[in-house]
Design an enzyme around this catalytic site. Structure first.
Site, PDB file in Angstrom:
ATOM      1  N   SER A  78       0.839  -1.205   0.000  1.00  0.00           N
ATOM      2  CA  SER A  78       0.000   0.000   0.000  1.00  0.00           C
ATOM      3  C   SER A  78       0.868   1.245   0.000  1.00  0.00           C
ATOM      4  O   SER A  78       1.993   1.239   0.523  1.00  0.00           O
ATOM      5  CB  SER A  78      -0.901   0.017   1.238  1.00  0.00           C
ATOM      6  OG  SER A  78      -1.635   1.228   1.324  1.00  0.00           O
ATOM      7  N   TYR A 108      -1.835  -0.335  10.669  1.00  0.00           N
ATOM      8  CA  TYR A 108      -1.986  -0.662   9.254  1.00  0.00           C
ATOM      9  C   TYR A 108      -0.816  -0.107   8.450  1.00  0.00           C
ATOM     10  O   TYR A 108      -0.185  -0.833   7.670  1.00  0.00           O
ATOM     11  CB  TYR A 108      -3.297  -0.106   8.714  1.00  0.00           C
ATOM     12  CG  TYR A 108      -3.489  -0.379   7.239  1.00  0.00           C
ATOM     13  CD1 TYR A 108      -3.835  -1.646   6.793  1.00  0.00           C
ATOM     14  CD2 TYR A 108      -3.286   0.618   6.287  1.00  0.00           C
ATOM     15  CE1 TYR A 108      -3.988  -1.918   5.437  1.00  0.00           C
ATOM     16  CE2 TYR A 108      -3.430   0.361   4.939  1.00  0.00           C
ATOM     17  CZ  TYR A 108      -3.785  -0.902   4.523  1.00  0.00           C
ATOM     18  OH  TYR A 108      -3.919  -1.166   3.177  1.00  0.00           O
TER      19      TYR A 108
END
Length: 242
Positions: A136, A149
């Site tokens: 990501s 995250y």
């Protein structure tokens, strides 16, 4: 099954990018092993291409059983050429409740590492292959409302770099591709302040192209590469105000 048929495993195929990639691979001649926690969603996906999909429900965070499941699925497929790790978890955690952070750690760190190491060893023994992981843009720098995250995605990025370096030193014909999406229209994007949100289908097409080209790193879309550069060079006093 023909001996020359392409074979892949998509880990985390029940929704979002994983589901979309599994469909694209099936439509492009792959026989695909699909995994995920929710059996009913795997069955729904299999119904789209019954001849192409082989299902194996399991949770990557249950690491004691992951390698056995992957071994069994690979045997059923007759071997694999491509392993795609799409399983991921994360959400906003403004209260910093430990239980919320643990979900990202269990799936994105422990599960990811278990699957990646299995894939590396498998392809090393086989003589080559292609390992792909969805990381990501969030892994480029810390995230204030989803710290676990972002940190887990930074771990993914660095781990893949380490495996790529290892493969080069061991002279393996192993391609390792790091796919770094920006915001994609999945459940993870809901409730966040987001921009440049891209439909899953468009993202999947671009990811599949990067896989075919055997890219080392691909930002989805390309403009996120520019954002990543700015994220890295911005001083803290500016970044902390964003």
């Amino acid at each position: 099954m023909a001996n020359n048929k392409k074979r892949a495993i998509v880990v985390g195929a029940t929704s979002g990018i994983g589901r979309g990639l599994a469909i694209v691979l099936a439509e492009n001649g792959y026989r695909v092993g699909i995994t995920g926690r929710r059996t009913e969603l795997l069955d729904e996906l299999k119904a789209l291409h019954p001849e192409a999909f082989v299902t194996k429900p399991f949770d990557v965070s249950a690491t004691a059983d992951v390698e056995r499941h992957l071994d069994e699925l690979t045997a059923e497929l007759g071997g694999i050429d491509l392993l795609v790790i799409c399983a991921g978890a994360g959400h906003r955690n403004p209260s910093l409740l430990f239980e919320g952070e643990m979900l990202s750690i269990e799936v994105n760190v422990k599960g990811f590492t278990c699957v990646s190491d299995w894939g590396y060893r498998y392809f090393a023994q086989r003589g080559g292959g292609h390992l792909v992981a969805i990381t990501s843009i969030a892994g480029v720098r810390g995230n204030y409302d989803a710290p676990a995250y972002g940190a887990s995605k930074a771990y993914n990025i660095n781990y893949l770099q380490g495996l790529r370096w290892r493969a080069a030193r061991e002279h393996l014909l192993l391609t390792i591709t790091d796919i770094r999406p920006g915001w994609v229209d999945t459940a993870l994007a809901q409730g966040n302040r987001v921009f440049w949100v891209q439909p899953v289908e468009k993202s999947v097409r671009q990811i599949y192209k990067a896989i075919r080209q055997k890219r080392k790193t691909a930002y989805i879309t390309k403009r996120w590469r520019i954002i990543a550069v700015f994220m890295r060079i911005l001083p803290d006093w500016i970044y902390n105000r964003i």
